[in-house]
Design an enzyme around this catalytic site. Structure first.
Site, PDB file in Angstrom:
ATOM      1  N   ASP A 150       5.025 -21.513 -49.225  1.00 18.32           N
ATOM      2  CA  ASP A 150       6.285 -21.794 -48.538  1.00 18.32           C
ATOM      3  C   ASP A 150       6.631 -20.576 -47.662  1.00 18.32           C
ATOM      4  OD1 ASP A 150       6.982 -20.125 -50.706  1.00 18.32           O
ATOM      5  OD2 ASP A 150       9.034 -20.872 -50.736  1.00 18.32           O
ATOM      6  N   SER A 187      13.627 -19.042 -47.549  1.00 14.93           N
ATOM      7  CA  SER A 187      12.509 -19.653 -48.270  1.00 14.93           C
ATOM      8  C   SER A 187      11.850 -20.780 -47.472  1.00 14.93           C
ATOM      9  CB  SER A 187      12.998 -20.122 -49.644  1.00 14.93           C
ATOM     10  OG  SER A 187      11.929 -20.633 -50.396  1.00 14.93           O
TER      11      SER A 187
HETATM   12 MG    MG Z   1      10.389 -19.637 -51.572  1.00 20.04          MG
END
Ligand code: MG
Length: 457
Positions: A244, A101
């Protein structure tokens, strides 16, 4: 983390995270692949990865493990996590995504997806952990080992689904100019492509896949988005977007260059889609603006503990229309029950296009609340601190659903130990900006004091 398993948890709140060749070794990844294939017992498992340099190495180890159990692997390449999740949902097959992430580039991770596209339930992760610890792997005969195939259709499948959820013609008619910062992450192709299909003229920033995230830190916070904010201040664009690393989250910059807090985006999306009698799900950490909006719409607001998979599950159980978190992770039930950055982008454009309002004008219609967020290093046991904080806050109401949420007449403070770092997160909210800051600072100072001098009380 684990409640019933006799083994230590391997999966955290967002899958397995670690540093490749250190704690996340190829040997470990291979065995996680074997355990995952043994658990799913399915003919086919979809796999994707983000742009990290170690992605191929971990992908190959996990996929080799899966194929050794007799399952086949469909390699979808570099994709946002929600695009893999949508593929799993539409093909009704499980999946595995190799991603960490927004974490720094030295990390990577393994996350398992169920065949409805949602994050795997904790009890199923425990079953995978049990197979791993007991080495109870299925081993297919040489003639039954799984094969690797490729599917280049995942992006089209995903983007077409998103476009079908909004008034694409209306958005196209507005000819928006949009600036998008993919931050070298997995959205480098998908979000610019979505925007072009929605008739926007797109300028891409940091849209080269680079696993070292050389352009900016992957967490889309204002301090990491200086280039995007500076360019937005020129006034040439209708909307600025940043994701992100795995693009399950989206944050926005208004046409004047102001960063829009994730709570505001969530409030705006909730306000625009919620109807009387709908259910809305959000953790206790997000703004009271959502409470107010749901109240005005006669919608049912369900507050959960913090964590996207918890919000997703509560949405499924309550057949909720919309949900999400204050960090830019929005879940649109009609599309799929997981955070989806590109879907959020389409919803915001849809809202702007509907009546031709600027994003700043839409934001100005929201109930005004301020959240001040900070964190303190955790040096003492949380339980011990918790008891002392409760003693200090004796005369006020406390919600103990997740950490301590201390409720005042003019705001609240949330104190929560982080599940991934040795810190305590401190949030203060009030309608008054100064008061929000004061509340957060008061409790930050209290925790610091209790840790330095435990006899302070
Ligand atoms: Mg993420």
């Amino acid at each position: 983390m684990s409640t019933s398993s006799k083994y230590p948890a391997i999966f955290g709140t967002n899958g397995i995270r670690g540093v490749p060749n250190s704690d996340l070794t190829t040997e470990f990844s291979l065995e996680i692949g074997k355990a995952t294939g043994s658990f799913f017992k399915s003919g086919n498992i979809a796999m994707a990865r983000d742009t990290r340099d170690t992605g191929n190495m971990i992908f190959n180890a996990v996929s080799a493990g899966i194929m050794s159990t007799g399952c086949c692997v469909t390699d979808l390449g570099v994709l946002p996590t929600p695009a893999l999740q949508y593929y799993c949902k539409s093909k009704e097959i499980p999946g595995v995504v190799i991603t960490a992430s927004h974490n720094p580039p030295r990390f990577n991770g393994i996350k398992c997806i169920a065949n409805d596209g949602t994050e795997l339930k904790r009890e199923h992760e425990e079953e995978i952990e049990k197979i791993y610890y007991e080495k109870a792997f299925v081993s297919a005969g040489w003639d039954k080992a799984g094969s690797l195939r490729y599917d280049n259709n995942a992006v089209d499948l995903y983007l077409n689904a998103i476009i079908s959820r909004v008034d694409a013609e209306k958005i196209r008619s507005r000819n928006y100019r949009v600036l998008v910062d993919s931050g070298n992450g997995a959205s480098y192709f998908t979000t610019p492509s979505l925007l072009r299909r929605l008739g926007c003229s797109v300028v891409s920033l940091n849209a080269f896949p680079d696993g070292m995230f050389t352009s900016r830190t992957s967490e889309p916070r204002p301090e990491n988005l200086k280039d995007l904010i500076t360019l937005m201040k020129n006034g040439e664009f209708n909307l600025g977007i940043a994701h992100d690393g795995d693009a399950d989250r989206a944050v926005f910059i208004d046409e004047k260059g102001n960063f829009i807090d994730g709570d505001m985006t969530l409030s705006l999306v909730v306000k625009s889609v919620v109807k009387k009698g709908d259910s809305v799900v959000t953790p206790i950490s997000s703004s009271d603006a959502i409470t107010e909006i749901c109240g005005a719409a006669s919608a049912n607001l369900i507050r959960t503990k913090v964590g996207a998979p918890i919000v997703s599950r509560a949405m499924i159980e309550n057949n909720a229309r919309i949900g999400g978190e204050e960090n830019g992770g929005i879940i649109y039930g009609e599309h799929q029950y997981c955070r989806d950055g590109a879907m959020t982008v389409a919803l915001i454009l849809n809202l702007m296009a509907r009546d031709g309002h600027k994003i700043s004008e839409l934001i100005s219609t929201l109930p005004q609340y301020f959240i001040h967020k900070t964190s303190v290093e955790r040096k003492k046991d949380w339980k011990e601190l918790e008891a002392k904080i409760l003693a200090y806050s004796e005369s006020v109401n406390v919600d103990r659903a997740d950490g301590l949420k201390i409720l005042f007449e003019d705001g609240w403070v949330l104190l929560r130990p982080s599940g991934t770092e040795p810190i305590i997160r401190v949030y203060g909210e009030s309608r008054d900006q100064k008061r929000a800051r004061e509340l957060a600072m008061e409790y930050e100072a209290l925790i610091l004091g209790l840790q330095e001098s435990p006899s302070a009380l």
